[in-house]
Design an enzyme around this catalytic site. Structure first.
Site, PDB file in Angstrom:
ATOM      1  N   HIS A  56       4.032   6.030   4.382  1.00 37.23           N
ATOM      2  CA  HIS A  56       3.297   5.147   3.463  1.00 37.23           C
ATOM      3  C   HIS A  56       2.078   4.591   4.189  1.00 37.23           C
ATOM      4  O   HIS A  56       2.204   3.768   5.096  1.00 37.23           O
ATOM      5  CB  HIS A  56       4.200   4.015   2.973  1.00 37.23           C
ATOM      6  CG  HIS A  56       3.481   3.040   2.095  1.00 37.23           C
ATOM      7  ND1 HIS A  56       2.970   3.405   0.868  1.00 37.23           N
ATOM      8  CD2 HIS A  56       3.132   1.739   2.265  1.00 37.23           C
ATOM      9  CE1 HIS A  56       2.360   2.363   0.315  1.00 37.23           C
ATOM     10  NE2 HIS A  56       2.440   1.342   1.151  1.00 37.23           N
ATOM     11  N   ASP A  58      -1.156   2.576   3.958  1.00 39.62           N
ATOM     12  CA  ASP A  58      -1.964   1.623   3.193  1.00 39.62           C
ATOM     13  C   ASP A  58      -3.452   1.835   3.450  1.00 39.62           C
ATOM     14  O   ASP A  58      -3.884   1.905   4.601  1.00 39.62           O
ATOM     15  CB  ASP A  58      -1.599   0.188   3.597  1.00 39.62           C
ATOM     16  CG  ASP A  58      -0.235  -0.201   3.082  1.00 39.62           C
ATOM     17  OD1 ASP A  58      -0.013  -0.098   1.870  1.00 39.62           O
ATOM     18  OD2 ASP A  58       0.616  -0.604   3.907  1.00 39.62           O
ATOM     19  N   ASP A 180       5.058   0.997  -3.250  1.00 34.95           N
ATOM     20  CA  ASP A 180       4.893  -0.338  -2.660  1.00 34.95           C
ATOM     21  C   ASP A 180       4.339  -1.405  -3.601  1.00 34.95           C
ATOM     22  O   ASP A 180       4.550  -2.581  -3.341  1.00 34.95           O
ATOM     23  CB  ASP A 180       4.015  -0.234  -1.400  1.00 34.95           C
ATOM     24  CG  ASP A 180       4.190  -1.432  -0.477  1.00 34.95           C
ATOM     25  OD1 ASP A 180       5.235  -2.105  -0.575  1.00 34.95           O
ATOM     26  OD2 ASP A 180       3.292  -1.699   0.341  1.00 34.95           O
ATOM     27  N   HIS A 424      -3.127  -1.554  -3.313  1.00 28.93           N
ATOM     28  CA  HIS A 424      -2.196  -2.659  -3.565  1.00 28.93           C
ATOM     29  C   HIS A 424      -2.193  -3.727  -2.478  1.00 28.93           C
ATOM     30  O   HIS A 424      -1.380  -4.661  -2.562  1.00 28.93           O
ATOM     31  CB  HIS A 424      -0.778  -2.110  -3.819  1.00 28.93           C
ATOM     32  CG  HIS A 424      -0.231  -1.305  -2.696  1.00 28.93           C
ATOM     33  ND1 HIS A 424      -0.396   0.055  -2.613  1.00 28.93           N
ATOM     34  CD2 HIS A 424       0.465  -1.651  -1.597  1.00 28.93           C
ATOM     35  CE1 HIS A 424       0.182   0.505  -1.524  1.00 28.93           C
ATOM     36  NE2 HIS A 424       0.709  -0.516  -0.877  1.00 28.93           N
TER      37      HIS A 424
HETATM   38 ZN    ZN Z   1       1.660  -0.545   0.934  1.00 29.30          ZN
END
Ligand code: ZN
Length: 1013
Positions: A56, A58, A180, A424
């Site tokens: 994941h 970001d 997420d 996000h």
């Molecule tokens: Zn995230």
């Protein structure tokens, strides 16, 4: 006078209209081996465990986008995305059993651009073999509470376009992967479904909802996101069992310490325990799901920088666990992907439960309602919103004006900047401060690029017979009433060119600040419209709170405003302004009201539609009455109030602090400010302003135009005081006598409407906790409203609607009231990872935010017509810039085209030209949208017939319909059985494609690729 209602593209080629339904298929590489057919089948009598290796990543959070990509600042977080992609590719090339999923396209594009052909070929081969799969595939994994639906669609489509252009059909994601984001919207589900995705997986849902779903085997469902649109907006949706993490004890990343030690001679030998732990885990997980397939996510944030460590241990795990089958174990592990897991579910032939509401708000424990991020960083959210509006406008310009279309790099910069900012941890306001500063930098560069496109398009629109080009100055600081151009132009002439991206005329207020001259008065202005008429305008003194805004570098004490009436749809209009110092300007006076308790009579203001009364004792608005709708009046008191943010150190639930993610007030009743306001008003020819000052850190101007059914509250919030050591969260609350019976309404990413009921969730028991306010906060992207519950006569039932100019949050916390939070400044971190208190400052003091609430009081029957028309103007905001000219108004009118439109005619009142942008091979992407939901308006909620060839003024050669993403290939979607599924097919659309006639159903968006002649 020269008035040209011309088109931006002038062409005398007559299009071959019979060709409009021809499908223009570019040669798309058809994947032979990718897709569901490459999936491991699993075994019918086993518990099939799909091991999903993932990372994941970001797109900014604790580090900036670039810092994450390159792996810098490892003292903050050990994370480098370039190494992750290098590393998993190497592992996949070594062993064909391995699989991996790539999610965030912003990072992938950075990596791809750096690779040589050999590496790219290797990557392509993995994609073609279905072992490397793009999942999600948006430019970023966008937030679902604070991202506008237009921005979500752009974010997804731009990511997908890159993947499809690079990898053909095998690059096309099938799965939404929102693992997420902190809550999930119905509109996001609808968007994924309409892009042709087959499934959606996420991790975060209310802890009570999750427990219930696990117990009832309803973790997986068919989300009927917009039932009116039937299968088109349905998507299979699954909540992940264990966040998106590996089971405890199985994190085989360099960042973790778990490992399989399989030398029996080692004192640390752990195969037996690891195998039995994993088998038990899989069997427990299977109890929460309906089929003999489960998915185990093997990865976490920024995992797989050394993919070998993960895969080496996973290989062993798979081998040892499967070896137990010989002793009767049912558990069958294999490398898989989310889409292969979905295939397993689809093949299982199960009837699934359904879902028709959304997953907001998300609570992770009894004191952690993730509702603060709806509002965190209001100026950043405002900047993203205005930048998104600008992107919509400049995409149109790039489509229609060749000079603007040649600025492709500038347009792409904007697209990518907006994609990154929907992430996000970006638009949510939950990134660290230095990362947010970097997001601002990215947006600023995007805006600079956008203005270049504006200038090129404006010049080609107004060019007549070689008239010299104009040099435009935008005024990006109009939000603080500062504009270098208009402040320094104290004589001579200038042009204001306005672009209207809306498919209908609109009549916005054009505003610019000006300074006083030596004689103490601002210059005088004569404003001439595109037809040569003099336009009425006002010169107002600026409100005092503006003059003292921190960081404002301006001497302007006044503002000029006028109405740019009936701007041409999807077009430009130019206004000529001549500036003179010959006489003193008659500035409108600000008149102070004598607020005192002895007076009985209120202060009354009115326009064509409203009578507004202010309480003589306090200065607050006390009632609003419709002049044109008998019986529609309400007592209304607008008030700024605040909550003290909970202080805490987060050692346990009850010690949770209010922070960037979490809204947790210390007390459940907001604190009041000074009861008696300082109130003044300024009345002009164009509009009237009531200026109300509460404390130093909260004020607003109630503005109403003489001709408008929409009232405005332009608020200024901050600097929020913290010298008492307490963080504060500021709200604007409207208290009315509307009897809404605990019901209120908010929107879903600015599109669909969500009915809400205080202290209630449609699918699970909320139970009691102490967070009475926070648990009733919902995202508000665009609209929130309350109305009389008694609907026996919709012409007499009242509705108060508040529209926002940025992502906010709020609710109806007590009956009759509607509140929206406008700003928050907090001194404690809420312990969900960001590691900083949300204590924004600028220019040496707390950050000040300025924004707009539009509010409308009307009968319920009339409400949607007004708010839908008004909110689309916020996304389709007019853009305007200034340019000097030596020409008199008369010469300007003959020397330039002053009014141009790219449409044949204005669109119907319920249809929005949502997208027009350059797409592939010189073609345009066009989205048309029905703006109303079923039943919202007696007339405008009807289906809307559209003649596709009658929209653009330029001749059209061909039009082809695509899915929502603008993909070149039509998706074949999986079919699902679900509870209550009707046998009948979706209603027929009454389209006559041969003639270019389609029907838009309520709330529907349809997407076309258009070839102009
Ligand atoms: Zn995230």
């Amino acid at each position: 006078m020269r008035l040209l209602l011309a088109v931006l593209i002038l062409s005398c080629v007559v299009g071959n209209l019979s060709g409009h339904s021809v499908i223009d298929r570019r040669k798309v590489k058809q994947g032979v081996n990718c897709g569901y057919q490459t999936c491991p089948q699993g075994e019918a009598d086993k518990l099939n465990v799909h091991i999903v290796a993932h990372s994941h990543d970001d797109v900014g959070w604790l580090k900036t986008v670039d810092q994450y990509y390159f792996g810098a600042r490892s003292e903050i977080q050990n994370a480098g995305v370039q190494y992750i992609i290098d590393s998993y590719l190497e592992e996949l090339l070594k062993d064909e059993s391995k699989r991996f999923i790539q999610v965030e396209t912003a990072f992938f594009k950075m990596w791809w651009d750096e690779q040589n052909e050999e590496t790219r070929d290797n990557y392509r081969r993995m994609v073609d073999e279905g072992r490397l799969e793009f999942i999600g595939g948006g430019w970023s994994m966008n937030d679902e509470a604070s991202a506008h639906y237009t921005a979500i669609i752009d974010n997804m489509s731009w990511g997908w376009k890159f993947l499809e252009d690079t990898f053909g059909t095998c690059g096309r994601p099938k799965i939404g992967w929102q693992i997420d984001p902190f809550g999930h919207s119905r509109e996001q589900a609808a968007i994924f479904a309409e892009m042709g995705m087959d499934g959606l997986f996420f991790a975060r849902l209310d802890y009570r909802d999750k427990t219930k779903r696990k117990n009832e085997q309803t973790m997986e469902m068919l989300w009927r996101a917009n039932p009116r649109l039937g299968a088109k907006s349905e998507i299979f949706t699954g909540a992940l069992y264990n966040h998106y993490s590996p089971p405890p004890g199985f994190c085989f990343d360099l960042l973790c310490s778990d490992v399989i030690i399989d030398n029996p001679n080692s004192p640390d030998y752990n195969v037996i325990s690891k195998v039995s732990d994993l088998i038990k885990w899989a069997e427990d997980e299977a109890k929460a799901f309906k089929t003999n397939h489960v998915m185990i996510t093997m990865g976490n944030d920024f995992n797989y920088q050394d993919a070998h460590v993960w895969y080496k241990n996973l290989d062993k795990l798979i081998r040892y666990v499967n070896a137990e089958q010989a002793s009767g174990s049912r558990v069958n592990l294999f490398y898989s992907t989310p889409s292969c897991y979905l295939k397993g579910l689809n093949d299982a032939g199960v009837t699934w439960p359904t879902k028709t509401d959304d997953f907001f708000p998300y609570a992770s424990d009894p004191h952690a309602y993730w509702t603060g991020y709806f509002i965190s960083r209001p100026t950043f959210k405002g900047y993203i919103r205005s930048s998104n509006a600008m992107l919509q406008a400049v995409k149109q310009m790039s489509s229609l004006a060749p000079a603007a279309g040649s600025l492709e790099a500038e347009l792409n910069l904007m697209r990518e900047a907006l994609g990154i900012n929907q992430h996000h941890d970006a638009v949510t306001g939950t990134a660290k401060q230095h990362v947010t500063d970097d997001y601002y930098r990215i947006l600023h560069n995007a805006n600079v690029a956008g203005w270049k496109i504006f200038e090129a398009a404006a010049n080609s629109a107004s060019a007549v017979n070689g008239a010299p080009k104009l040099a435009y100055s935008p005024c990006p600081r109009l939000n603080i009433s500062e504009c270098a151009f208009t402040e320094s132009t104290t004589s001579g002439n200038f042009i204001i060119t306005v672009y209207n991206p809306l498919g209908r005329p609109q009549s916005p207020l054009i505003v610019f600040p000006v300074v006083a001259l030596e004689n103490g008065s601002p210059p005088t202005y004569v404003i001439t419209d595109p037809e040569g008429n003099t336009v009425p305008h006002d010169v107002f003194p600026l409100p005092q709170p503006i003059l003292v805004l921190p960081g404002r570098n301006s001497n302007a004490e006044y503002q000029v405003h006028f109405v740019a009436r009936d701007l041409p749809p999807v077009g430009f209009a130019s206004y000529h302004v001549s500036v003179s110092t010959a006489r003193k300007n008659r500035v409108k006076r600000e008149v102070k009201l004598k607020v005192n308790r002895s007076k009985k009579q209120g202060f009354v203001f009115e326009n064509d539609f409203y009578v507004i009364t202010l309480d003589s004792a306090t200065g607050h608005v006390s009632s609003i009455e419709r002049k044109d709708q008998p019986g529609i009046s309400a007592s209304v008191r607008q008030e700024f109030m605040f909550y003290n943010g909970m202080r805490g150190f987060n050692q346990n639930f009850s010690d949770r602090a209010s922070g960037a993610y979490i809204f947790r007030p210390e007390s459940q009743a907001p604190l009041t400010m000074r009861d008696q306001l300082d109130v003044s008003f300024v009345a002009g020819d164009v509009l009237t302003e009531i200026r109300a000052y509460t404390e130093d850190w909260a004020s607003h101007v109630i503005r109403f135009r003489s001709d408008s059914e929409v009232l405005e509250s332009e608020w200024i919030a901050g600097p929020i005081p913290i010298d008492d050591g307490v963080g504060k969260e500021l709200i604007s609350r409207f208290v009315t006598d509307i009897r809404n019976g605990a019901k209120f309404y908010t929107d879903s990413n600015g599109k669909l409407t969500e009915p809400r009921t205080r202290d209630y969730r449609p699918t699970f028991e909320l139970g009691d906790d102490t967070e009475a306010v926070s648990r009733n906060y919902y995202p508000v992207l665009s609209r929130s409203y309350i109305r009389d519950e008694d609907q026996s006569d919709p012409n007499l039932s009242r509705q108060l609607t508040i529209l926002t100019d940025r992502a906010q949050g709020g609710g109806s916390i007590v009956d009759g009231a509607l509140e929206l939070m406008v700003h928050r400044r907090l001194l404690y971190d809420d312990a969900f990872g960001v590691g900083e208190a949300l204590n924004e400052s600028a220019f040496g003091t707390g950050l000040v935010a300025r924004g707009l609430h539009k509010f409308i009081l009307t009968s319920v029957s009339n409400a949607a017509k007004l708010y839908r028309a008004e909110e689309v103007k916020d996304i389709m905001r007019p853009l305007y810039a200034f340019a000097p000219t030596s020409l008199s108004a008369k010469k300007w009118l003959t020397g330039y085209a002053t009014k141009v439109s790219a449409l044949k005619a204005p669109l119907p009142e319920n249809v929005n030209l949502m997208t027009l942008e350059p797409w592939r091979d010189g073609r345009l992407l066009m989205r048309l949208e029905h703006m109303f939901e079923p039943g919202e308006d007696a007339v405008l909620s009807n289906s809307a017939p559209i003649e596709l060839l009658d929209i653009l003024a330029a001749p059209v050669l061909s039009i082809r319909e695509t899915d929502l993403s603008g993909s070149q290939v039509a998706p074949v979607k999986m079919k699902w059985d679900y509870e209550g599924k009707a046998d009948k097919e979706d209603e027929s659309l009454n389209d006559d494609i041969e003639k270019g006639v389609i029907t838009l159903r309520p709330s529907e968006i349809r997407t076309f690729v258009v070839t102009l002649a």
